[in-house]
Design a protein around this motif. Structure first.
Motif, PDB file in Angstrom:
ATOM      1  N   THR A  21       0.886  -1.266  -0.045  1.00 49.69           N
ATOM      2  CA  THR A  21      -0.106   0.304   0.039  1.00 49.69           C
ATOM      3  C   THR A  21       0.890   1.264   0.116  1.00 49.69           C
ATOM      4  OG1 THR A  21       0.102  -0.004   2.366  1.00 49.69           O
ATOM      5  CG2 THR A  21      -2.046  -1.125   1.167  1.00 49.69           C
ATOM      6  N   THR A  22       2.105   1.036   0.156  1.00 56.17           N
ATOM      7  CA  THR A  22       3.155   2.288  -0.080  1.00 56.17           C
ATOM      8  C   THR A  22       4.444   1.697  -0.273  1.00 56.17           C
ATOM      9  OG1 THR A  22       3.891   4.054   1.480  1.00 56.17           O
ATOM     10  CG2 THR A  22       3.721   1.958   2.573  1.00 56.17           C
ATOM     11  N   SER A  23       5.548   2.574  -0.199  1.00 56.94           N
ATOM     12  CA  SER A  23       6.826   2.323  -0.511  1.00 56.94           C
ATOM     13  C   SER A  23       7.438   1.029   0.446  1.00 56.94           C
ATOM     14  CB  SER A  23       7.701   3.483  -0.499  1.00 56.94           C
ATOM     15  OG  SER A  23       9.060   3.034  -0.479  1.00 56.94           O
ATOM     16  N   PRO A  24       7.921   0.039  -0.196  1.00 60.21           N
ATOM     17  CA  PRO A  24       8.516  -0.832   0.799  1.00 60.21           C
ATOM     18  C   PRO A  24       9.697  -0.343   1.695  1.00 60.21           C
ATOM     19  CG  PRO A  24       9.452  -0.951  -1.488  1.00 60.21           C
ATOM     20  CD  PRO A  24       8.416  -0.281  -1.470  1.00 60.21           C
ATOM     21  N   PHE A  25       9.851   0.755   1.259  1.00 60.44           N
ATOM     22  CA  PHE A  25      10.872   1.450   2.337  1.00 60.44           C
ATOM     23  C   PHE A  25      10.092   2.073   3.646  1.00 60.44           C
ATOM     24  CE2 PHE A  25      13.330   2.300  -1.726  1.00 60.44           C
ATOM     25  CZ  PHE A  25      14.047   1.333  -1.432  1.00 60.44           C
ATOM     26  N   ASN A  26       8.972   2.166   3.466  1.00 59.73           N
ATOM     27  CA  ASN A  26       8.104   2.724   4.612  1.00 59.73           C
ATOM     28  C   ASN A  26       7.430   1.282   5.164  1.00 59.73           C
ATOM     29  OD1 ASN A  26       8.237   5.347   4.065  1.00 59.73           O
ATOM     30  ND2 ASN A  26       6.283   5.440   3.130  1.00 59.73           N
ATOM     31  N   LEU A  27       7.102   0.352   4.415  1.00 61.97           N
ATOM     32  CA  LEU A  27       6.679  -1.002   5.111  1.00 61.97           C
ATOM     33  C   LEU A  27       7.767  -1.682   5.969  1.00 61.97           C
ATOM     34  CD1 LEU A  27       4.686  -2.353   1.655  1.00 61.97           C
ATOM     35  CD2 LEU A  27       3.620  -1.354   3.771  1.00 61.97           C
ATOM     36  N   TYR A  28       8.826  -1.626   5.490  1.00 62.98           N
ATOM     37  CA  TYR A  28       9.959  -2.335   6.178  1.00 62.98           C
ATOM     38  C   TYR A  28      11.030  -1.189   6.666  1.00 62.98           C
ATOM     39  CZ  TYR A  28       7.751  -5.888   3.311  1.00 62.98           C
ATOM     40  OH  TYR A  28       6.686  -6.632   2.866  1.00 62.98           O
ATOM     41  N   PRO A  29      10.822  -0.789   7.829  1.00 65.87           N
ATOM     42  CA  PRO A  29      11.539   0.310   8.694  1.00 65.87           C
ATOM     43  C   PRO A  29      13.136   0.287   8.620  1.00 65.87           C
ATOM     44  CG  PRO A  29       9.548  -0.289   9.959  1.00 65.87           C
ATOM     45  CD  PRO A  29       9.688  -1.370   8.820  1.00 65.87           C
ATOM     46  N   ALA A  30      13.497  -1.076   8.665  1.00 66.52           N
ATOM     47  CA  ALA A  30      14.920  -1.072   8.888  1.00 66.52           C
ATOM     48  C   ALA A  30      15.619  -0.982   7.331  1.00 66.52           C
ATOM     49  CB  ALA A  30      15.405  -2.654   9.222  1.00 66.52           C
ATOM     50  N   LYS A  31      14.997  -1.585   6.526  1.00 74.33           N
ATOM     51  CA  LYS A  31      15.558  -1.300   5.074  1.00 74.33           C
ATOM     52  C   LYS A  31      15.163   0.205   4.619  1.00 74.33           C
ATOM     53  CE  LYS A  31      14.889  -3.273   0.487  1.00 74.33           C
ATOM     54  NZ  LYS A  31      14.259  -4.776   0.049  1.00 74.33           N
ATOM     55  N   GLY A  32      14.201   0.864   5.016  1.00 73.71           N
ATOM     56  CA  GLY A  32      13.935   2.313   4.906  1.00 73.71           C
ATOM     57  C   GLY A  32      15.150   3.338   5.481  1.00 73.71           C
ATOM     58  N   ARG A  33      15.398   2.816   6.871  1.00 81.78           N
ATOM     59  CA  ARG A  33      16.190   3.697   7.254  1.00 81.78           C
ATOM     60  C   ARG A  33      17.750   3.587   6.519  1.00 81.78           C
ATOM     61  NH1 ARG A  33      13.740   1.847  12.078  1.00 81.78           N
ATOM     62  NH2 ARG A  33      14.912  -0.079  12.353  1.00 81.78           N
ATOM     63  N   TYR A  34      17.908   2.078   6.409  1.00 80.39           N
ATOM     64  CA  TYR A  34      19.217   1.938   5.496  1.00 80.39           C
ATOM     65  C   TYR A  34      19.271   2.744   4.040  1.00 80.39           C
ATOM     66  CZ  TYR A  34      22.706  -0.020   2.831  1.00 80.39           C
ATOM     67  OH  TYR A  34      23.784  -0.169   1.720  1.00 80.39           O
ATOM     68  N   MET A  35      18.118   2.793   3.639  1.00 85.63           N
ATOM     69  CA  MET A  35      18.218   3.412   2.215  1.00 85.63           C
ATOM     70  C   MET A  35      18.381   4.910   2.271  1.00 85.63           C
ATOM     71  SD  MET A  35      16.046   5.501   0.163  1.00 85.63           S
ATOM     72  CE  MET A  35      14.332   5.279   0.559  1.00 85.63           C
ATOM     73  N   TRP A  36      17.853   5.539   3.209  1.00 89.44           N
ATOM     74  CA  TRP A  36      18.055   6.895   3.423  1.00 89.44           C
ATOM     75  C   TRP A  36      19.590   7.200   3.672  1.00 89.44           C
ATOM     76  CZ3 TRP A  36      15.099  10.003   0.829  1.00 89.44           C
ATOM     77  CH2 TRP A  36      13.856   9.823   0.755  1.00 89.44           C
ATOM     78  N   ARG A  37      20.196   6.282   4.526  1.00 87.10           N
ATOM     79  CA  ARG A  37      21.627   6.672   4.828  1.00 87.10           C
ATOM     80  C   ARG A  37      22.348   6.190   3.408  1.00 87.10           C
ATOM     81  NH1 ARG A  37      25.505   9.207   6.360  1.00 87.10           N
ATOM     82  NH2 ARG A  37      27.525   7.925   7.071  1.00 87.10           N
ATOM     83  N   ASP A  38      22.145   5.096   2.977  1.00 85.66           N
ATOM     84  CA  ASP A  38      22.585   4.855   1.487  1.00 85.66           C
ATOM     85  C   ASP A  38      22.666   5.890   0.470  1.00 85.66           C
ATOM     86  OD1 ASP A  38      24.292   2.787  -0.023  1.00 85.66           O
ATOM     87  OD2 ASP A  38      22.521   2.673  -1.203  1.00 85.66           O
ATOM     88  N   MET A  39      21.359   6.420   0.481  1.00 85.37           N
ATOM     89  CA  MET A  39      20.897   7.698  -0.625  1.00 85.37           C
ATOM     90  C   MET A  39      22.284   8.704  -0.190  1.00 85.37           C
ATOM     91  SD  MET A  39      19.093   7.382  -3.125  1.00 85.37           S
ATOM     92  CE  MET A  39      18.642   9.255  -3.272  1.00 85.37           C
ATOM     93  N   GLU A  40      22.247   9.044   1.086  1.00 86.27           N
ATOM     94  CA  GLU A  40      23.101  10.074   1.453  1.00 86.27           C
ATOM     95  C   GLU A  40      24.483   9.942   0.821  1.00 86.27           C
ATOM     96  OE1 GLU A  40      21.466  11.549   5.669  1.00 86.27           O
ATOM     97  OE2 GLU A  40      23.188  10.704   5.610  1.00 86.27           O
ATOM     98  N   ARG A  41      24.910   8.663   1.209  1.00 82.84           N
ATOM     99  CA  ARG A  41      26.442   8.540   0.863  1.00 82.84           C
ATOM    100  C   ARG A  41      26.482   8.299  -0.673  1.00 82.84           C
ATOM    101  NH1 ARG A  41      26.378   3.041   4.555  1.00 82.84           N
ATOM    102  NH2 ARG A  41      25.595   2.491   2.656  1.00 82.84           N
ATOM    103  N   GLU A  42      25.503   7.802  -1.412  1.00 89.33           N
ATOM    104  CA  GLU A  42      25.534   7.673  -2.962  1.00 89.33           C
ATOM    105  C   GLU A  42      25.521   9.081  -3.366  1.00 89.33           C
ATOM    106  OE1 GLU A  42      26.388   4.650  -4.894  1.00 89.33           O
ATOM    107  OE2 GLU A  42      26.952   4.304  -2.670  1.00 89.33           O
ATOM    108  N   ALA A  43      24.651   9.758  -3.090  1.00 91.06           N
ATOM    109  CA  ALA A  43      24.448  11.195  -3.525  1.00 91.06           C
ATOM    110  C   ALA A  43      25.733  11.911  -3.137  1.00 91.06           C
ATOM    111  CB  ALA A  43      23.088  11.994  -2.829  1.00 91.06           C
TER     112      ALA A  43
END
Lengths: 204, 204
Positions: free
Chosen positions: B52-74
């Motif tokens: 019903t929403t982004s998997p990054f919201n459905l799975y909080p551990a994955k979501g937290r990681y994704m935003w950290r990874d985005m910071e690094r990759e950006a």
């Protein structure tokens, strides 16, 4: 002076962990990094979020893509790729043995032999006979190791290691954790993790 | 002789599509590849598998990681990274406008401006005022474009493009498809996709 240590959290049932396991030693050597091999199980972590099997089975389009991607990525590393039946494999016994191997010279060799049997030859690593054969090929006392792997103490150690994985925010495999606690997820991030550990690990 | 064309399937709500959109032109140029920009919506694909929403919201551990990874990759690409509220953004209007832009010189510029507003500045791209301002900054007839974007014909075109994405096995964004039909998923596979297109695309 001791080298920075990168934790390599791997799950024997995980396809991309196979790719990392096969290349991590030479890449770590080139980066001047020591590897701490940390086997764990994704099953409990997946179950906690309502998944009863691998997401690659739950989401067929993603699963089809993953196997094609594995073929390509394995070929790029000169590795064979074969899907074991069933997928995912039950990795409990192999993980218990790998935990026993920790710190012994046969640890990386055992881990790689399990992965090669599973994803290079499509063999069933949940079968104790497969694990026993791998241990024998390494010249080890297979029966003693299999007995020790199944003791209550070793089972408890693996449970504790899985708890630690979840508590540290691990949600997939492979995952890499640097000395200063930075986490990287996926075979595609191994290079970044090694570079991070090399740059900051020595400060700790 | 025309250059091989790589299809770039992107979703404005997708964080990793942002990274690809910002670098694909220079990397494609270096590889001698033409890019076909293909906006689509992941919402219907996610909904079909019960999300019903982004998997990054459905799975909080994955979501937290994704935003950290985005910071690094950006940061590695020299790009700003800011989480828009809410996340994910409703990308329907932006996708309709992007579809209208197809083949026009302002297409890549518009796409990058939307991504930069959303993930570089954390702005709300579901607000027509944001899209209008972007169009005006590009020196375009914003009101006419917004009107055309909302016609039944253009809405139907976007629906058809989303159907095509699903039929071709796309399950996430960004996805890249080569002239010979090979699919690559994720910003981490852009280089492989370009190399594949360069190697085999000219045979078609």
């Amino acid at each position: 002076m001791s080298r920075p240590v990168l934790e390599f959290w791997y799950e024997f049932a995980s396809t991309y962990s196979y790719l990392s396991a096969m290349r991590i030693e030479r890449e770590a050597e080139a980066a001047g990094i020591e590897i701490a091999w940390r086997p764990f199980l994704l099953g409990p972590i997946f179950a906690a979020q309502g998944w009863t099997t691998s997401p690659f089975n739950l989401y067929p389009a993603k699963g089809r893509y993953m196997w094609r991607d594995m073929e390509r990525e394995a070929a790029a590393l000169g590795l064979p790729c074969r899907k074991p039946e069933p997928f995912p494999q039950n990795s409990l016994l192999a993980a218990r043995v790998a935990l026993l191997a920790a710190g012994h010279p046969w640890e990386p060799t055992f881990v790689k032999a399990v992965y090669r049997a599973e994803f290079g030859e499509g063999r069933d690593i949940s079968d104790p006979a497969t694990v026993r054969e791998i241990l024998l090929h390494l010249g080890l006392d297979a029966d003693r190791i299999l007995r020790e792997a199944q003791t209550d103490a070793n089972k408890a150690r693996l449970r504790a290691q899985c708890d630690e994985a979840r508590e540290r925010g691990i949600f997939g495999a492979p995952s890499f954790i640097t000395p200063d606690g930075e986490m990287f997820w996926g075979n595609d991030r191994l290079d970044r993790a090694l570079a991070w550990a090399a740059r900051r690990g020595s400060a700790g």
